[in-house]
Design an enzyme around this catalytic site. Sequence first.
Site, short mmCIF file in Angstrom:
data_model
loop_
_atom_site.label_atom_id
_atom_site.label_comp_id
_atom_site.label_asym_id
_atom_site.label_seq_id
_atom_site.Cartn_x
_atom_site.Cartn_y
_atom_site.Cartn_z
N ASN A 62 0.84 -1.21 0.00
CA ASN A 62 0.00 0.00 0.00
C ASN A 62 0.87 1.25 0.00
OD1 ASN A 62 0.68 -0.79 2.69
ND2 ASN A 62 -0.96 0.45 3.54
N GLU A 64 0.49 5.31 0.60
CA GLU A 64 -0.41 6.36 1.09
C GLU A 64 0.05 7.74 0.63
OE1 GLU A 64 -0.85 5.70 5.32
OE2 GLU A 64 -2.02 3.87 4.95
N CYS A 73 -4.39 0.88 -2.13
CA CYS A 73 -4.17 -0.39 -1.42
C CYS A 73 -3.15 -1.25 -2.17
CB CYS A 73 -5.46 -1.18 -1.35
SG CYS A 73 -6.74 -0.43 -0.35
N GLU A 75 -3.30 -4.36 -2.95
CA GLU A 75 -3.88 -5.25 -3.96
C GLU A 75 -4.06 -4.54 -5.29
OE1 GLU A 75 -4.90 -4.62 -0.90
OE2 GLU A 75 -6.10 -6.23 -0.05
N CYS A 115 -11.07 -2.79 -3.79
CA CYS A 115 -10.15 -3.81 -4.31
C CYS A 115 -10.93 -5.03 -4.80
CB CYS A 115 -9.14 -4.22 -3.25
SG CYS A 115 -7.87 -2.97 -2.96
N1 THU Z 1 -5.18 -1.38 2.80
C1 THU Z 1 -4.64 -2.20 1.84
O1 THU Z 1 -3.59 -1.91 1.27
N2 THU Z 1 -5.31 -3.34 1.56
C2 THU Z 1 -6.38 -3.79 2.23
O2 THU Z 1 -6.84 -4.88 1.94
C3 THU Z 1 -6.99 -3.00 3.29
C4 THU Z 1 -6.40 -1.66 3.50
C5 THU Z 1 -4.42 -0.17 3.15
C6 THU Z 1 -5.04 1.13 2.74
C7 THU Z 1 -4.37 2.07 3.73
O3 THU Z 1 -3.09 2.41 3.25
C8 THU Z 1 -4.18 1.22 4.98
O4 THU Z 1 -4.27 -0.12 4.55
C9 THU Z 1 -5.20 1.48 6.07
O5 THU Z 1 -6.48 1.38 5.59
#
Ligand code: THU
Length: 159
Positions: A62, A64, A73, A75, A115
């Site tokens: 992920n 941000e 995310c 995925e 996702c």
């Molecule tokens: N996040 C993911 O990368 N994948 C998931 O399946 C759930 C959430 C990330 C998004 C954000 O950067 C952090 O987790 C908190 O939500």
Amino acid sequence: MVTKSFSIQFDEYDCLDDLATQDKNLLYKAIEATNSSYAPYSNFNVGAALLLDNNEIITASNQENIAYPSGLCAERVAIFYANSKFPTSKIITIAIVASVNGSICDMPTYPCGACRQVMAEAESRSSERIKYIIGGKKRVQIMYGTESLLPFIFDSLPK
Ligand code: THU
């Protein structure tokens, strides 16, 4: 009026090391990918690893941004990268895992709704069911087909 129902099935393991070798290896790739996560706002580090039908393994994490919705995310970073690099390849398996403060979470981290929508389209492009390995240190679940994660998908535009 009729009341309808459906059920889903999945395999569950109590320990990540009990998985079949290929699945375990992919999950460990996802664990490795958590190290490249950029998550200074949530401190939640997610890793994803995809196995493609050309035997390539794509890993991602992920990413941000201070404008929160601009992040993505793990995925979706992985799927969009796979689609742009290997547009004709099918995704066979997706492994997902998360860590906090350098420790893999005990329980599985499920993909968010957005996702799941992207996964559903990846599956419909490939016409094969995607296998999902959703990992935690103390529980790993394996699901077959995106329908297990997202029933009643949005999949058509009005003509
Ligand atoms: N996040 C993911 O990368 N994948 C998931 O399946 C759930 C959430 C990330 C998004 C954000 O950067 C952090 O987790 C908190 O939500």
